[in-house]
Design a protein around this motif. Structure first.
Motif, PDB file in Angstrom:
ATOM      1  N   PRO A  26       0.793  -1.277   0.124  1.00 42.85           N
ATOM      2  CA  PRO A  26      -0.002  -0.026  -0.077  1.00 42.85           C
ATOM      3  C   PRO A  26       0.909   1.239  -0.023  1.00 42.85           C
ATOM      4  O   PRO A  26       0.486   2.350  -0.846  1.00 42.85           O
ATOM      5  CB  PRO A  26      -0.951  -0.003   1.134  1.00 42.85           C
ATOM      6  CG  PRO A  26      -0.821  -1.551   1.501  1.00 42.85           C
ATOM      7  CD  PRO A  26       0.304  -2.056   1.100  1.00 42.85           C
ATOM      8  N   LEU A  27       2.064   1.224   0.850  1.00 42.87           N
ATOM      9  CA  LEU A  27       2.737   2.292   0.734  1.00 42.87           C
ATOM     10  C   LEU A  27       3.668   2.504  -0.576  1.00 42.87           C
ATOM     11  O   LEU A  27       3.834   3.746  -1.001  1.00 42.87           O
ATOM     12  CB  LEU A  27       3.837   2.213   1.764  1.00 42.87           C
ATOM     13  CG  LEU A  27       3.363   2.249   3.285  1.00 42.87           C
ATOM     14  CD1 LEU A  27       4.632   2.012   4.232  1.00 42.87           C
ATOM     15  CD2 LEU A  27       2.537   3.539   3.540  1.00 42.87           C
ATOM     16  N   ARG A  30       1.108   4.330  -2.712  1.00 40.59           N
ATOM     17  CA  ARG A  30       0.936   5.768  -2.463  1.00 40.59           C
ATOM     18  C   ARG A  30       2.101   6.540  -3.131  1.00 40.59           C
ATOM     19  O   ARG A  30       2.079   7.729  -3.710  1.00 40.59           O
ATOM     20  CB  ARG A  30       0.984   6.052  -0.879  1.00 40.59           C
ATOM     21  CG  ARG A  30       0.582   7.302  -0.598  1.00 40.59           C
ATOM     22  CD  ARG A  30       0.396   7.452   1.031  1.00 40.59           C
ATOM     23  NE  ARG A  30      -0.601   6.759   1.478  1.00 40.59           N
ATOM     24  CZ  ARG A  30      -0.759   6.452   2.890  1.00 40.59           C
ATOM     25  NH1 ARG A  30      -0.053   7.400   3.677  1.00 40.59           N
ATOM     26  NH2 ARG A  30      -1.480   5.853   3.378  1.00 40.59           N
ATOM     27  N   SER A  33       1.957   6.738  -6.873  1.00 42.82           N
ATOM     28  CA  SER A  33       0.973   7.437  -7.705  1.00 42.82           C
ATOM     29  C   SER A  33       1.297   9.125  -7.510  1.00 42.82           C
ATOM     30  O   SER A  33       0.539   9.750  -8.374  1.00 42.82           O
ATOM     31  CB  SER A  33      -0.214   7.189  -6.422  1.00 42.82           C
ATOM     32  OG  SER A  33      -0.245   7.975  -5.338  1.00 42.82           O
ATOM     33  N   TYR A  52       1.676   0.258 -10.060  1.00 43.43           N
ATOM     34  CA  TYR A  52       0.689   1.348  -9.354  1.00 43.43           C
ATOM     35  C   TYR A  52       1.068   2.894 -10.137  1.00 43.43           C
ATOM     36  O   TYR A  52       0.467   3.725  -9.749  1.00 43.43           O
ATOM     37  CB  TYR A  52       1.275   1.309  -7.948  1.00 43.43           C
ATOM     38  CG  TYR A  52       1.256   0.368  -7.046  1.00 43.43           C
ATOM     39  CD1 TYR A  52      -0.139  -0.005  -6.500  1.00 43.43           C
ATOM     40  CD2 TYR A  52       2.426  -0.569  -6.619  1.00 43.43           C
ATOM     41  CE1 TYR A  52      -0.284  -1.260  -5.771  1.00 43.43           C
ATOM     42  CE2 TYR A  52       2.153  -1.812  -5.686  1.00 43.43           C
ATOM     43  CZ  TYR A  52       0.884  -2.022  -5.343  1.00 43.43           C
ATOM     44  OH  TYR A  52       0.676  -3.163  -4.503  1.00 43.43           O
TER      45      TYR A  52
END
Length: 200
Positions: A26-27, A30, A33, A52
């Motif tokens: 998830p990091l 982030r 992105s 991502y």
């Protein structure tokens, strides 16, 4: 030298990291992105970040391990994304000055042999006003966490991968860039840092 070590473990590297993926992916999402424009990822490894990235960027990626890069190339092809891959060290990037809008480093500076030289190279290839994004293992704010968690990790990872999770990469970033945002995760064991290239 880390290149030989990573070449040897490339085939099962992701298996070793799998227990951490639920915390780190998830990091990674982030961090990447935030990429804009012409983007360079340093130390792309097996390409775990590739899925991502925003679809409208021009993506370049380098890694010092040829075997890791082969896996990343296969992943990019499976994802149907265009990535310009190069075998290169973070301390000697094969790109002109002021070339990228964004440079991303994801869990790389714990392994880079010469962190200061690598940071200088990021600054060199990044346009004035461009952003450097770092998602890195760092020394925490807790001596207890460092002693009970990071030091044992270092004792295992340093011989295996030349990995030092006790580095203070967050402090090094401040020597080269203006930090716009810093997030600390897991007591500061992992930090997401967004920095701007506006220093001389």
């Amino acid at each position: 030298m880390y290149r030989g070590k990573y070449n040897r473990i490339a085939g099962f590297y992701e298996l070793l990291e799998r227990p951490l993926d639920r915390f780190f992916n998830p990091l990674r999402g982030r961090a990447v992105s935030l990429a804009r424009g012409r983007t360079l990822e340093i130390g792309v490894g097996t390409g775990k970040t590739l899925r991502y990235y925003p679809p409208d960027i021009e993506l370049y990626a380098v890694d010092g391990s040829e075997k890791m890069l082969e896996i990343a190339k296969k992943r990019a092809k499976e994802l149907g994304i265009d990535v310009k891959f190069r075998v290169a060290e973070a301390e000697s990037l094969p790109f002109p000055n002021d070339y990228f809008d964004t440079v991303i480093s994801s869990f790389v500076f714990c392994t880079v042999p010469n962190p200061k030289r690598a940071m200088g190279e990021i600054k060199r290839v990044l346009k004035p006003g461009g952003r450097a994004i770092f998602l890195e293992h760092t020394r925490s704010k807790s001596r207890l966490v460092d002693y009970l968690f990071l030091l044992p990790m270092k004792l295992i990872l340093k011989p295996l991968l030349d990995d030092d999770p006790l580095r203070e990469t967050h402090e090094l970033v401040r020597e080269y860039f203006e930090v716009e945002k810093e997030e600390r995760h897991y007591s500061g064991v992992v930090r997401l840092i967004v920095a701007k290239n506006d220093k001389d």
